[in-house]
Design an enzyme around this catalytic site. Structure first.
Site, PDB file in Angstrom:
ATOM      1  N   ASN A 273     -43.729 -19.414  40.402  1.00  0.00           N
ATOM      2  CA  ASN A 273     -44.192 -18.073  40.751  1.00  0.00           C
ATOM      3  C   ASN A 273     -43.419 -17.667  42.000  1.00  0.00           C
ATOM      4  O   ASN A 273     -43.646 -18.193  43.091  1.00  0.00           O
ATOM      5  CB  ASN A 273     -45.699 -18.056  41.038  1.00  0.00           C
ATOM      6  CG  ASN A 273     -46.207 -16.681  41.443  1.00  0.00           C
ATOM      7  OD1 ASN A 273     -45.556 -15.951  42.174  1.00  0.00           O
ATOM      8  ND2 ASN A 273     -47.398 -16.334  40.985  1.00  0.00           N
ATOM      9  N   GLU A 304     -44.464 -13.538  38.216  1.00  0.00           N
ATOM     10  CA  GLU A 304     -44.604 -12.530  39.269  1.00  0.00           C
ATOM     11  C   GLU A 304     -43.227 -12.118  39.806  1.00  0.00           C
ATOM     12  O   GLU A 304     -42.977 -12.104  41.010  1.00  0.00           O
ATOM     13  CB  GLU A 304     -45.502 -13.037  40.410  1.00  0.00           C
ATOM     14  CG  GLU A 304     -46.162 -11.896  41.159  1.00  0.00           C
ATOM     15  CD  GLU A 304     -47.231 -12.336  42.155  1.00  0.00           C
ATOM     16  OE1 GLU A 304     -47.783 -11.449  42.819  1.00  0.00           O
ATOM     17  OE2 GLU A 304     -47.515 -13.550  42.267  1.00  0.00           O
ATOM     18  N   TYR A 379     -48.377 -15.771  33.080  1.00  0.00           N
ATOM     19  CA  TYR A 379     -48.941 -15.411  34.383  1.00  0.00           C
ATOM     20  C   TYR A 379     -50.329 -14.844  34.125  1.00  0.00           C
ATOM     21  O   TYR A 379     -50.487 -13.676  33.776  1.00  0.00           O
ATOM     22  CB  TYR A 379     -48.032 -14.397  35.084  1.00  0.00           C
ATOM     23  CG  TYR A 379     -48.534 -13.928  36.430  1.00  0.00           C
ATOM     24  CD1 TYR A 379     -49.165 -14.798  37.318  1.00  0.00           C
ATOM     25  CD2 TYR A 379     -48.347 -12.599  36.834  1.00  0.00           C
ATOM     26  CE1 TYR A 379     -49.610 -14.358  38.556  1.00  0.00           C
ATOM     27  CE2 TYR A 379     -48.778 -12.146  38.067  1.00  0.00           C
ATOM     28  CZ  TYR A 379     -49.409 -13.034  38.922  1.00  0.00           C
ATOM     29  OH  TYR A 379     -49.849 -12.597  40.150  1.00  0.00           O
ATOM     30  N   ASP A 419     -48.295 -19.775  36.427  1.00  0.00           N
ATOM     31  CA  ASP A 419     -49.409 -19.601  37.361  1.00  0.00           C
ATOM     32  C   ASP A 419     -50.624 -19.213  36.527  1.00  0.00           C
ATOM     33  O   ASP A 419     -50.763 -18.069  36.102  1.00  0.00           O
ATOM     34  CB  ASP A 419     -49.046 -18.499  38.366  1.00  0.00           C
ATOM     35  CG  ASP A 419     -50.180 -18.223  39.351  1.00  0.00           C
ATOM     36  OD1 ASP A 419     -51.241 -18.863  39.261  1.00  0.00           O
ATOM     37  OD2 ASP A 419     -49.997 -17.340  40.219  1.00  0.00           O
ATOM     38  N   ASN A 421     -53.676 -19.299  37.620  1.00  0.00           N
ATOM     39  CA  ASN A 421     -54.677 -18.702  38.504  1.00  0.00           C
ATOM     40  C   ASN A 421     -56.047 -19.355  38.406  1.00  0.00           C
ATOM     41  O   ASN A 421     -57.084 -18.682  38.393  1.00  0.00           O
ATOM     42  CB  ASN A 421     -54.787 -17.199  38.245  1.00  0.00           C
ATOM     43  CG  ASN A 421     -53.974 -16.396  39.251  1.00  0.00           C
ATOM     44  OD1 ASN A 421     -53.991 -16.693  40.441  1.00  0.00           O
ATOM     45  ND2 ASN A 421     -53.246 -15.399  38.773  1.00  0.00           N
ATOM     46  N   ASP A 516     -45.039 -18.069  48.209  1.00  0.00           N
ATOM     47  CA  ASP A 516     -46.288 -18.740  48.575  1.00  0.00           C
ATOM     48  C   ASP A 516     -46.664 -19.812  47.553  1.00  0.00           C
ATOM     49  O   ASP A 516     -47.641 -20.541  47.751  1.00  0.00           O
ATOM     50  CB  ASP A 516     -47.431 -17.738  48.755  1.00  0.00           C
ATOM     51  CG  ASP A 516     -47.552 -16.751  47.609  1.00  0.00           C
ATOM     52  OD1 ASP A 516     -46.781 -16.853  46.644  1.00  0.00           O
ATOM     53  OD2 ASP A 516     -48.421 -15.849  47.686  1.00  0.00           O
ATOM     54  N   HIS A 517     -45.898 -19.917  46.468  1.00  0.00           N
ATOM     55  CA  HIS A 517     -46.041 -20.999  45.491  1.00  0.00           C
ATOM     56  C   HIS A 517     -44.824 -21.910  45.593  1.00  0.00           C
ATOM     57  O   HIS A 517     -43.742 -21.485  46.029  1.00  0.00           O
ATOM     58  CB  HIS A 517     -46.105 -20.451  44.063  1.00  0.00           C
ATOM     59  CG  HIS A 517     -47.356 -19.693  43.741  1.00  0.00           C
ATOM     60  ND1 HIS A 517     -48.328 -20.182  42.907  1.00  0.00           N
ATOM     61  CD2 HIS A 517     -47.785 -18.462  44.132  1.00  0.00           C
ATOM     62  CE1 HIS A 517     -49.303 -19.297  42.790  1.00  0.00           C
ATOM     63  NE2 HIS A 517     -48.994 -18.241  43.525  1.00  0.00           N
TER      64      HIS A 517
END
Length: 527
Positions: A273, A304, A379, A419, A421, A516-517
């Site tokens: 991601n 993303e 995603y 991802d 989530n 951030d991943h």
């Protein structure tokens, strides 16, 4: 003049001396020096408020005496007044009024019988360093009234039993920190406090010189975080609010198996991601081609990307060794979501979305078919602030994706990556108790993950390979979680049960930043 400071600062003050006790959470500075008792015997146990000022005559220089008539004033004091007075004497101030009155009377009786001393005479030099019990506090020290800045003597009263308890507790913290340091890292801690020769209108301040490793040591004692061997590798910090026996931190340097032999047929898949591909490509230290040179992957799945369709062609031109790339972008909201598969292997077929219009406008899924398996780059929708998309996620998206995977599985095995989530278990998130109603860790999402994927025969490859390992793939920017490894595991490789045993390695690449991943990888042996 008498002046007492609120907010945890209690003092006795005469024209010739100052008595101070600084009380702060996790930051205590206890200082004891010469104390001169105030001249008026009644003023020592005055019922005035903590901020009141007195105009009584100054002390004549003799030690104060406590008379029986002062006992009568104790009964008339209010609960707040009793608590202020007890705290200033270093006596516990909890309980009902009767208990507070009894405590103060007991103290007065002791003084009348000569069993105690109101003043302790302990001299310290003005440039002596003060020991700070907890060096992690970021609060500033309270201001001291400028009227008394020309005084260098500071006094406090703390019963010896309380001092002993604090000393024991402090020693225990030091011992625990030292044990962690000895086991995992060499850590240096240097604390210095500016000279207490207070002049003019300067503040009393505590200066801290602490290495990042030392800070981690103290965090480890208070929050269940162990030190990393190397602070340049924060992912090796064991960080979890509710750890269980046997859990260990993931370290790719020591936990990945040896590479397969060259004659073993296999495929290497990566997933990431990127949280905005255009921003990532602007970073000079990393681009997709550099990641390819480092990892030599066969297929890279991105989530993303936040691209629009007009951006795709320019990106494709940068992929010199990966001529096969397949992109889907959001048309419902431009510059949002988006997934892609970049491959050096030419697939047999490509499909975008689930084939359901209600789910396919945000560019969340790409499927490619290879000889031995289907690969899905997904995603999964975030439930969002206030969990506004939670119902859509667990009642529509997850079931549709799970059913789609089972349908594909009728012809060949399926690999789902991306991802998703959801931090499935408590081991997959640093602070499980504090995130029960946070998107990605609600009970509903975790149950949906099990129902629509795991219970349908798809295997979480990382957890299968590392059943008791704490390894995160996401750290929020907001709180700087990457530095202390306070993260979530949201990124997965799920595979059909029939090929789970062919997984040679399922791993995380926490050293790759830019998002951030972190990327995750899968090495799959082929027949």
């Amino acid at each position: 003049m008498i002046q007492s400071l609120k907010l945890g600062l209690y003092n006795f003050i005469t024209p010739n001396s100052v008595g101070v006790i600084l009380r702060k959470p996790k930051f205590q500075v206890l200082v004891s020096v010469n104390l001169r008792i105030m001249g008026s015997r009644k003023r020592l146990f005055s019922t005035s408020s903590a901020t009141a000022q007195s105009n009584e005559p100054e002390n004549d220089g003799t030690r104060g005496e406590i008379l029986v008539e002062d006992m009568e004033t104790v009964e008339k004091m209010t609960v707040p007044q009793l608590r202020v007075k007890l705290r200033s004497l270093g006596i516990p101030s909890r309980g009902k009024k009767q208990e507070l009155v009894a405590s103060l009377k007991s103290f007065l009786d002791d003084k009348l019988n000569g069993n105690g001393s109101v003043a302790q005479e302990v001299q310290i030099s003005s440039d002596e360093s003060l020991e700070v019990a907890d060096n992690t506090s970021k609060k500033k020290s309270r201001k001291v009234s400028s009227k008394h800045h020309d005084q260098t003597d500071v006094a406090s009263e703390v019963p010896s039993t309380r001092q002993t308890k604090k000393r024991v507790k402090k020693d225990h913290i030091k011992d625990t920190s030292a044990e962690i340091v000895a086991k995992q890292a060499e850590v240096t801690q240097e604390l210095s406090i500016e000279s207490n020769d207070i002049k003019g209108k300067k503040k009393v301040r505590a200066k801290k010189k602490v290495s990042s490793a030392t800070a981690s040591a103290h965090i480890g004692v208070s929050e269940g975080i162990d030190l990393s061997v190397n602070q340049d590798e924060p992912w090796t910090i064991f960080a979890h609010k509710k750890p269980k026996d046997g859990w260990i931190v993931y370290n790719p340097k020591t936990m990945r198996p040896a590479p397969l032999l060259k004659d073993t047929k296999h495929v290497k898949l990566l997933s990431w991601n990127v949280n905005g591909l255009r921003a990532l490509l602007k970073l000079k230290k990393l681009c997709i081609q550099q990641l390819a040179d480092k990892e030599d992957f066969d297929v890279l799945c991105l989530q993303e990307t936040k691209l629009q369709e007009k951006d795709v062609e320019a990106i494709k031109e940068t992929l010199h060794n990966y001529k096969n790339s397949f992109w889907t972008c959001s048309v419902a909201k431009l510059g949002y979501s988006g997934t892609a598969i970049i491959s050096r292997i030419k697939p047999l077929s490509i499909k975008y979305g689930l084939g359901i219009p209600d789910h396919d406008t945000e560019g969340r899924l790409v499927t490619v078919e290879f000889d031995d398996f289907y690969l899905l780059c997904g995603y999964v929708p975030n439930s969002g602030d206030g969990l506004r998309r939670l119902t859509y996620r667990i009642t529509e998206w997850d079931p549709s994706l799970g059913n789609y995977m089972k349908e594909l599985e009728k012809s060949k095995p399926v690999v789902l990556t991306g991802d998703l989530n959801c931090a499935h278990e408590e081991i997959d998130i640093y602070n499980p108790a504090g995130n029960k109603r946070s998107a990605g860790f609600t009970e509903e999402e975790r149950q949906s993950f099990e129902t629509n994927f795991l219970n349908k025969g798809f295997v979480d490859t990382f957890r299968k390979q590392h059943p008791g390992v704490v390894g995160y793939t996401y750290w929020g920017y907001r709180h700087g979680g990457r530095k202390t490894n306070k993260g979530w595991r949201l990124d997965y490789f799920l595979v059909s049960e029939c090929i789970a045993d062919k997984v040679h390695d399922s791993y995380i690449l926490p050293d790759v930043d830019g998002s951030d991943h972190s990327p995750i990888g899968l090495v799959l042996k082929l027949s």
